[in-house]
Scaffold this motif. Structure first.
Motif, mmCIF file in Angstrom:
data_model
loop_
_atom_site.group_PDB
_atom_site.id
_atom_site.type_symbol
_atom_site.label_atom_id
_atom_site.label_comp_id
_atom_site.label_asym_id
_atom_site.label_seq_id
_atom_site.Cartn_x
_atom_site.Cartn_y
_atom_site.Cartn_z
ATOM 1 N N THR A 232 36.440 41.374 30.408
ATOM 2 C CA THR A 232 36.448 40.176 31.180
ATOM 3 C C THR A 232 36.857 39.980 32.701
ATOM 4 O O THR A 232 35.924 39.184 33.646
ATOM 5 N N ILE A 233 37.343 41.106 33.314
ATOM 6 C CA ILE A 233 36.648 40.524 33.881
ATOM 7 C C ILE A 233 35.288 41.306 35.190
ATOM 8 O O ILE A 233 34.622 40.502 36.105
ATOM 9 N N ASN A 234 34.736 42.725 34.388
ATOM 10 C CA ASN A 234 33.590 42.757 35.260
ATOM 11 C C ASN A 234 32.573 42.180 35.127
ATOM 12 O O ASN A 234 31.683 42.218 36.497
ATOM 13 N N PRO A 235 31.772 41.131 34.559
ATOM 14 C CA PRO A 235 31.159 40.185 34.690
ATOM 15 C C PRO A 235 30.692 40.017 35.800
ATOM 16 O O PRO A 235 30.371 39.315 36.405
ATOM 17 N N TYR A 236 31.872 39.398 36.400
ATOM 18 C CA TYR A 236 32.319 38.618 37.756
ATOM 19 C C TYR A 236 33.139 39.190 38.836
ATOM 20 O O TYR A 236 32.282 38.896 39.535
ATOM 21 N N LEU A 237 32.551 40.129 38.587
ATOM 22 C CA LEU A 237 32.530 40.976 40.352
ATOM 23 C C LEU A 237 31.725 41.287 40.450
ATOM 24 O O LEU A 237 30.331 41.439 40.179
ATOM 25 N N PRO A 238 31.947 40.987 41.871
ATOM 26 C CA PRO A 238 29.866 40.569 43.409
ATOM 27 C C PRO A 238 29.264 41.558 42.729
ATOM 28 O O PRO A 238 28.284 40.840 41.993
ATOM 29 N N SER A 239 28.738 42.354 42.731
ATOM 30 C CA SER A 239 27.680 43.192 42.436
ATOM 31 C C SER A 239 26.982 43.290 40.710
ATOM 32 O O SER A 239 26.204 43.028 40.507
ATOM 33 N N ASN A 240 28.017 42.895 40.058
ATOM 34 C CA ASN A 240 27.803 42.948 38.622
ATOM 35 C C ASN A 240 27.005 41.574 37.923
ATOM 36 O O ASN A 240 25.801 41.286 37.858
ATOM 37 N N ALA A 241 27.917 40.268 38.528
ATOM 38 C CA ALA A 241 27.527 39.371 38.572
ATOM 39 C C ALA A 241 26.142 39.199 39.331
ATOM 40 O O ALA A 241 24.777 38.375 38.674
#
Length: 284
Positions: A232-241
């Protein structure tokens, strides 16, 4: 008597020289920040290092690619899904280039606080906020153009190493140009992110530490979360986004390029908002 009196009368004082006052305009602030960027050796050296990393690592990854290798895949778009393509190989250096351009943004802003030059800058531009907006525009635009050219060069060099391989692509293939330009947009936003961190923290060392932590360390720490939270959280981290912006194919539990752009731009905007608030409310 009259002639003597006239001869001894003091000469009239010369008229005072008129002082020309130049109004502070957005164009003049822009020219000032543009001159600052190119007059500092560290600026174009750091930018050159970022472009060199982008081109060299991408070309090397493409030249050494082996379709039989199943392990040791490089980080980058496409690696999370277990697949590689010509774009992911060409953009292998994006994560390293992001650190270089992020540091460049920090030096452009926090460096003035370190040297004390920020007092002269704010004395010349009393409204303050145009300084932040102009710094962001200058560094963002220069980085976007330079790194987009670097991404295109890395891909074109990579096609030589991938000639005849199944994953080989051309610039005209669907999504390729979008991915390469997306990498430039991402790196341009990272540079602006660095500017915001520099103004917010007013310390080069502190801002660089936060930059590295957010872009590199935070995604690793997210692996410690339970799977449901991580997905849920990982895609919204800056580098991942940000990496979603230049991924050729959307992997599972990742954002689309448009959503990735919106999320990462939101992180940058939030940082700039905090920097603007501190710039206006506190002294240099």
């Amino acid at each position: 008597m009259t002639t003597t009196a006239l001869a001894s009368a003091p000469a009239p004082a010369p008229a005072p020289a008129q002082t020309v006052v130049h109004k502070v305009t957005g164009r003049r602030v822009l020219r000032s920040e543009w001159a600052k960027f190119w007059s500092l050796r560290s600026s174009w050296i750091t930018l050159g290092v970022a472009v060199l990393l982008l081109i060299a690592l991408g070309a090397i990854a493409s030249a050494t690619y082996s379709p039989d290798a199943t392990t040791g895949q490089p980080p980058g778009p496409g690696s999370g899904s277990g697949t590689q393509d010509a774009v992911s190989l060409a953009l292998l250096g994006s994560s390293f280039a992001s650190l270089a351009v992020g540091v460049l943004g920090v030096l452009m802003s926090a460096g003035e606080y370190t040297t004390g030059m920020i007092r002269s800058t704010l004395a010349a531009v009393p409204r303050r906020l145009p300084v932040l907006w102009t710094k962001s525009a200058v560094i963002g635009l220069i980085t976007l153009v330079a790194t987009t050219i670097g991404a295109l060069a890395a891909f074109q060099l990579g096609t030589l190493g991938l000639h005849g391989d199944k994953i080989a692509l051309s610039l005209g293939d669907d999504g390729v140009l979008r991915s390469l330009v997306g990498a430039g947009v991402y790196l341009g936003l990272v540079a602006v992110f660095g500017v915001g961190l520099g103004v917010l923290l007013r310390s080069s060392a502190g801002a660089i530490a936060v930059l590295v932590g957010v872009l590199l360390i935070l995604p690793g720490l997210a692996n410690l979360l339970p799977d449901s939270w991580y997905n849920t959280i990982n895609p919204y981290l800056p580098s991942n986004a940000g990496s979603s912006m230049y991924a050729l194919h959307q992997a599972a539990h990742t954002l689309s390029p448009g959503a990735g752009l919106a999320v990462f731009a939101g992180w940058v905007a939030l940082t700039l908002a905090g920097a603007a608030l501190r710039l206006v409310r506190t002294d240099a």
